[in-house]
Scaffold this motif. Structure first.
Motif, PDB file in Angstrom:
ATOM      1  N   GLU A 148      13.633 -75.002  -6.808  1.00 31.70           N
ATOM      2  CA  GLU A 148      14.057 -74.100  -7.871  1.00 31.70           C
ATOM      3  C   GLU A 148      13.247 -72.810  -7.941  1.00 31.70           C
ATOM      4  N   THR A 149      12.196 -72.692  -7.133  1.00 27.70           N
ATOM      5  CA  THR A 149      11.439 -71.433  -7.125  1.00 27.70           C
ATOM      6  C   THR A 149      12.249 -70.284  -6.527  1.00 27.70           C
ATOM      7  N   TRP A 150      13.423 -70.599  -5.934  1.00 27.23           N
ATOM      8  CA  TRP A 150      14.266 -69.519  -5.426  1.00 27.23           C
ATOM      9  C   TRP A 150      14.633 -68.552  -6.545  1.00 27.23           C
ATOM     10  N   ARG A 151      14.707 -69.057  -7.789  1.00 19.86           N
ATOM     11  CA  ARG A 151      15.092 -68.217  -8.910  1.00 19.86           C
ATOM     12  C   ARG A 151      14.021 -67.169  -9.229  1.00 19.86           C
ATOM     13  N   GLU A 152      12.773 -67.460  -8.870  1.00 24.52           N
ATOM     14  CA  GLU A 152      11.698 -66.502  -9.124  1.00 24.52           C
ATOM     15  C   GLU A 152      11.755 -65.329  -8.155  1.00 24.52           C
ATOM     16  N   LEU A 153      12.348 -65.544  -6.978  1.00 23.52           N
ATOM     17  CA  LEU A 153      12.396 -64.517  -5.940  1.00 23.52           C
ATOM     18  C   LEU A 153      13.737 -63.796  -5.897  1.00 23.52           C
ATOM     19  N   ALA A 154      14.808 -64.493  -6.270  1.00 22.37           N
ATOM     20  CA  ALA A 154      16.138 -63.886  -6.247  1.00 22.37           C
ATOM     21  C   ALA A 154      16.298 -62.892  -7.382  1.00 22.37           C
ATOM     22  N   HIS A 155      17.109 -61.881  -7.148  1.00 21.37           N
ATOM     23  CA  HIS A 155      17.370 -60.899  -8.195  1.00 21.37           C
ATOM     24  C   HIS A 155      18.288 -61.515  -9.252  1.00 21.37           C
ATOM     25  N   PRO A 156      18.142 -61.136 -10.511  1.00 23.88           N
ATOM     26  CA  PRO A 156      19.014 -61.680 -11.568  1.00 23.88           C
ATOM     27  C   PRO A 156      20.506 -61.497 -11.283  1.00 23.88           C
ATOM     28  N   ALA A 157      20.878 -60.465 -10.523  1.00 27.58           N
ATOM     29  CA  ALA A 157      22.294 -60.265 -10.199  1.00 27.58           C
ATOM     30  C   ALA A 157      22.826 -61.424  -9.368  1.00 27.58           C
ATOM     31  N   THR A 158      22.049 -61.862  -8.394  1.00 29.23           N
ATOM     32  CA  THR A 158      22.456 -63.007  -7.581  1.00 29.23           C
ATOM     33  C   THR A 158      22.494 -64.272  -8.428  1.00 29.23           C
ATOM     34  N   ILE A 159      21.461 -64.482  -9.232  1.00 33.79           N
ATOM     35  CA  ILE A 159      21.414 -65.688 -10.067  1.00 33.79           C
ATOM     36  C   ILE A 159      22.631 -65.741 -10.984  1.00 33.79           C
ATOM     37  N   ASP A 160      22.974 -64.607 -11.559  1.00 34.13           N
ATOM     38  CA  ASP A 160      24.120 -64.547 -12.472  1.00 34.13           C
ATOM     39  C   ASP A 160      25.423 -64.906 -11.750  1.00 34.13           C
ATOM     40  N   VAL A 161      25.664 -64.293 -10.594  1.00 36.54           N
ATOM     41  CA  VAL A 161      26.907 -64.545  -9.853  1.00 36.54           C
ATOM     42  C   VAL A 161      26.950 -65.986  -9.350  1.00 36.54           C
ATOM     43  N   PHE A 162      25.833 -66.490  -8.842  1.00 41.08           N
ATOM     44  CA  PHE A 162      25.787 -67.866  -8.348  1.00 41.08           C
ATOM     45  C   PHE A 162      26.079 -68.865  -9.458  1.00 41.08           C
ATOM     46  N   GLU A 163      25.573 -68.589 -10.662  1.00 41.59           N
ATOM     47  CA  GLU A 163      25.792 -69.523 -11.769  1.00 41.59           C
ATOM     48  C   GLU A 163      27.213 -69.411 -12.324  1.00 41.59           C
ATOM     49  N   ARG A 164      27.714 -68.201 -12.468  1.00 39.46           N
ATOM     50  CA  ARG A 164      29.050 -68.034 -13.038  1.00 39.46           C
ATOM     51  C   ARG A 164      30.128 -68.621 -12.137  1.00 39.46           C
ATOM     52  N   TYR A 165      29.935 -68.503 -10.817  1.00 40.12           N
ATOM     53  CA  TYR A 165      30.954 -68.988  -9.883  1.00 40.12           C
ATOM     54  C   TYR A 165      30.553 -70.300  -9.204  1.00 40.12           C
ATOM     55  N   ARG A 166      29.534 -70.952  -9.751  1.00 41.76           N
ATOM     56  CA  ARG A 166      29.127 -72.285  -9.299  1.00 41.76           C
ATOM     57  C   ARG A 166      28.876 -72.325  -7.793  1.00 41.76           C
ATOM     58  N   LEU A 167      28.124 -71.349  -7.323  1.00 46.12           N
ATOM     59  CA  LEU A 167      27.873 -71.227  -5.893  1.00 46.12           C
ATOM     60  C   LEU A 167      26.669 -72.035  -5.423  1.00 46.12           C
ATOM     61  N   VAL A 168      25.805 -72.439  -6.350  1.00 43.81           N
ATOM     62  CA  VAL A 168      24.584 -73.134  -5.928  1.00 43.81           C
ATOM     63  C   VAL A 168      24.929 -74.401  -5.154  1.00 43.81           C
ATOM     64  N   ASP A 169      25.811 -75.219  -5.702  1.00 43.59           N
ATOM     65  CA  ASP A 169      26.160 -76.470  -5.035  1.00 43.59           C
ATOM     66  C   ASP A 169      26.907 -76.224  -3.729  1.00 43.59           C
ATOM     67  N   SER A 170      27.811 -75.249  -3.708  1.00 41.51           N
ATOM     68  CA  SER A 170      28.577 -74.995  -2.487  1.00 41.51           C
ATOM     69  C   SER A 170      27.685 -74.451  -1.377  1.00 41.51           C
ATOM     70  N   VAL A 171      26.686 -73.622  -1.744  1.00 43.31           N
ATOM     71  CA  VAL A 171      25.732 -73.132  -0.735  1.00 43.31           C
ATOM     72  C   VAL A 171      24.922 -74.291  -0.177  1.00 43.31           C
ATOM     73  N   ARG A 172      24.454 -75.153  -1.051  1.00 39.56           N
ATOM     74  CA  ARG A 172      23.681 -76.305  -0.573  1.00 39.56           C
ATOM     75  C   ARG A 172      24.515 -77.190   0.349  1.00 39.56           C
ATOM     76  N   THR A 173      25.769 -77.410  -0.026  1.00 40.11           N
ATOM     77  CA  THR A 173      26.638 -78.244   0.801  1.00 40.11           C
ATOM     78  C   THR A 173      26.837 -77.619   2.170  1.00 40.11           C
ATOM     79  N   ALA A 174      27.122 -76.318   2.214  1.00 35.24           N
ATOM     80  CA  ALA A 174      27.397 -75.654   3.489  1.00 35.24           C
ATOM     81  C   ALA A 174      26.161 -75.618   4.388  1.00 35.24           C
ATOM     82  N   VAL A 175      25.013 -75.240   3.830  1.00 39.99           N
ATOM     83  CA  VAL A 175      23.799 -75.092   4.645  1.00 39.99           C
ATOM     84  C   VAL A 175      23.295 -76.439   5.141  1.00 39.99           C
ATOM     85  N   ASN A 176      23.441 -77.477   4.329  1.00 39.73           N
ATOM     86  CA  ASN A 176      22.899 -78.787   4.692  1.00 39.73           C
ATOM     87  C   ASN A 176      23.909 -79.684   5.400  1.00 39.73           C
ATOM     88  N   ASP A 177      25.103 -79.172   5.670  1.00 38.54           N
ATOM     89  CA  ASP A 177      26.147 -79.995   6.274  1.00 38.54           C
ATOM     90  C   ASP A 177      25.687 -80.541   7.625  1.00 38.54           C
TER      91      ASP A 177
END
Length: 502
Positions: A148-177
């Motif tokens: 979760e320390t990624w949130r300290e380094l990511a810009h709030p714009a990315t955090i906002d878009v990732f949370e609104r469009y539920r991208l966190v789980d889909s990114v994890r699924t794709a990268v760890n596939d």
């Protein structure tokens, strides 16, 4: 003056925003590369979400920005020129070494612009920095790893878009596939052109065999390829009010489906396509799908996953998303009933070359060279090469000049694959005969399905008569002929209306 900022820009960092704010008076040109890629290990975020985050960062940081999608192309030393021309076409901006600096921390890419005379600002790669900042991809890997320390380094714009469009789980699924490669395919060696052509040629036959079992409503084709089967479902008058949904993991095939829809191939307005790996998690809500179709898919789940464990998990997910009374129709290859029966396999040796040993360097050759070499081999020598390349156990014992003692399942795996020279290295990573029809019946029953009487093993007599029998024969260990076994199956599995607690 302009700052050209090329990159995939899946994740924006606070460091990048601070860097760009220091470029006072410059207009930022974000060249978003791999813009036509999404939901893959290397490109997990779709372009329109990346663009949204960039625009939000620009507003929050008081930057004047333009965002330009750069579609992926074959590797080229003219990548910088292609990007500059795309920017000119999309925006009308003529970026030159006199009015533009290039912000880039990838030395190989920076060198391409430097060669054209552009001044380079190294961003994270700046040797003058006291500490080396983490690059966006490193931060995204933190996210993928659950850090979760990624949130300290990511810009709030990315955090906002990732949370609104539920991208966190889909990114994890794709990268760890564990199955899908960097570019969104099960294997990097598959020739998707020939794959699409072969499936399209067989679509009419496949649809004719199953259309009577399709239940109207929500119809899902998992592993839909280029959408050939859904094109036929789209023409069925009795399904015109159904939702037709295609799920495909391979980027090349998914993009072809989207292209067909955009071109008006489908008359039904309720046709949808998703690029998803069915092993990555549930796709549909429980009890929400009336008919699930899978064609030539389950042997890939077996081959690239954990064999029966992956198939069982897949079957359970289908059971869960099927409505009571709904159906899963599966057509695929399968092995003979007696997979481990020892037999004598007699093979032609005069129909090609017979080198003393198989080659072990085919992975280093171009696809055309692999095809030419395998095609040059006799059927007997091709067995040796198949055994060298096959990703599964395939042991045999030579008996005389042209016969081998081998298990029936392994023999059929070779015989049904020996002519697939266009995709040799891909096909030898897949096992056709992992399960027999009785094995399938047990697996489906274990999950909770009931098998329709239409479910049956099938022998492809055309393949036997035209591809196999002319160059091969089977006998038992005493020399008595053995009939050719089943090569395919059709299962029509229904979820019971009553008595299911799942």
């Amino acid at each position: 003056m302009y700052v050209l900022f090329p990159g995939r820009h899946h994740l924006l960092t606070r460091f990048q925003a601070d860097f760009l704010r220091r470029q006072a008076g410059h207009e930022i040109v974000w060249a978003v590369t791999s813009a036509n890629h999404e939901n893959t290990k290397r490109n997990p975020v779709p372009y329109h979400r990346r663009e949204a985050a960039i625009e939000r960062l620009s507003v929050l940081s008081d930057l004047r920005s333009v965002v330009v999608p750069i579609f992926d192309a074959a590797p080229t030393s003219a990548f910088a020129e292609v990007t500059l021309k795309t920017v000119a076409v999309e925006t009308g901006l003529d970026l030159t070494p006199q009015n533009t600096v290039v912000a880039c921390s990838t030395p190989e890419v920076a060198a391409l612009y430097e060669k054209l005379g552009f001044p380079i600002v190294p961003v994270e790669d700046d040797p003058a920095l006291d500490t080396v900042p983490e690059r966006p991809w490193d931060v995204l890997l933190r996210l993928a790893a659950g850090d979760e320390t990624w949130r300290e380094l990511a810009h709030p714009a990315t955090i906002d878009v990732f949370e609104r469009y539920r991208l966190v789980d889909s990114v994890r699924t794709a990268v760890n596939d564990p199955l899908v490669g960097d570019e969104g395919g099960l294997t990097a060696t598959r020739d998707y052109r020939t794959y699409v052509e072969a499936f399209a040629d067989a679509a009419d036959r496949k649809w004719s065999a199953v259309r009577q079992y399709v239940r109207p409503g929500r119809i899902v084709d998992i592993g839909c390829g280029a959408g050939s089967l859904l094109e036929l479902a789209d023409r069925e008058p009795g399904l015109h009010e159904s939702d037709l949904i295609g799920v495909e993991v391979a980027r090349h095939l998914y993009q072809e489906c989207v292209h067909k829809k955009a071109q008006g191939v489908f008359q039904n307005a309720n046709v949808y396509f998703y690029q998803r790996n069915v092993l990555g998690g549930a796709i549909f809500a429980d009890r929400s799908v009336d008919t699930t179709l899978t064609f030539a898919l389950t042997h890939e789940i077996w081959s690239y996953g954990s064999r029966r464990e992956s198939l069982l998990r897949f079957a359970r997910r289908i059971f869960d998303h099927t409505v009571p009374g709904g159906v899963w129709i599966n057509s695929d290859v399968c092995g003979p009933d007696d997979l481990h029966r020892p037999v004598l396999l007699h093979l032609a040796s005069g129909d090609g070359l017979n080198p003393a040993t198989p080659r072990h360097d085919l992975t280093g050759l171009a696809s055309g060279e692999v095809r030419a070499y395998v095609e040059s081999l006799s059927t007997r020598a091709r067995l040796d090469q198949f055994t060298a390349d096959f990703a599964f156990p395939c042991e045999f014992e030579p008996v005389g000049e042209s016969a081998v003692r081998i298990e029936l399942g392994a023999a059929m795996d070779f015989l049904t694959r020996k002519d697939y020279v266009d995709n040799w290295l891909s096909e030898t990573h897949e096992q056709f005969c992992g399960l027999s029809f009785p094995d399938w019946r047990d697996l489906l029953t274990e999950v909770g399905f009931e098998l329709d009487p239409a479910s049956t093993p099938i022998r492809n007599d055309w393949v036997i008569e035209n591809r196999i029998a002319p160059v091969a024969s089977l006998t038992d260990l005493d020399g008595h002929p053995v009939d050719w076994p089943s090569t395919h199956l059709l299962t029509v599995a229904r979820r019971p209306i009553w008595g299911s607690s799942r």
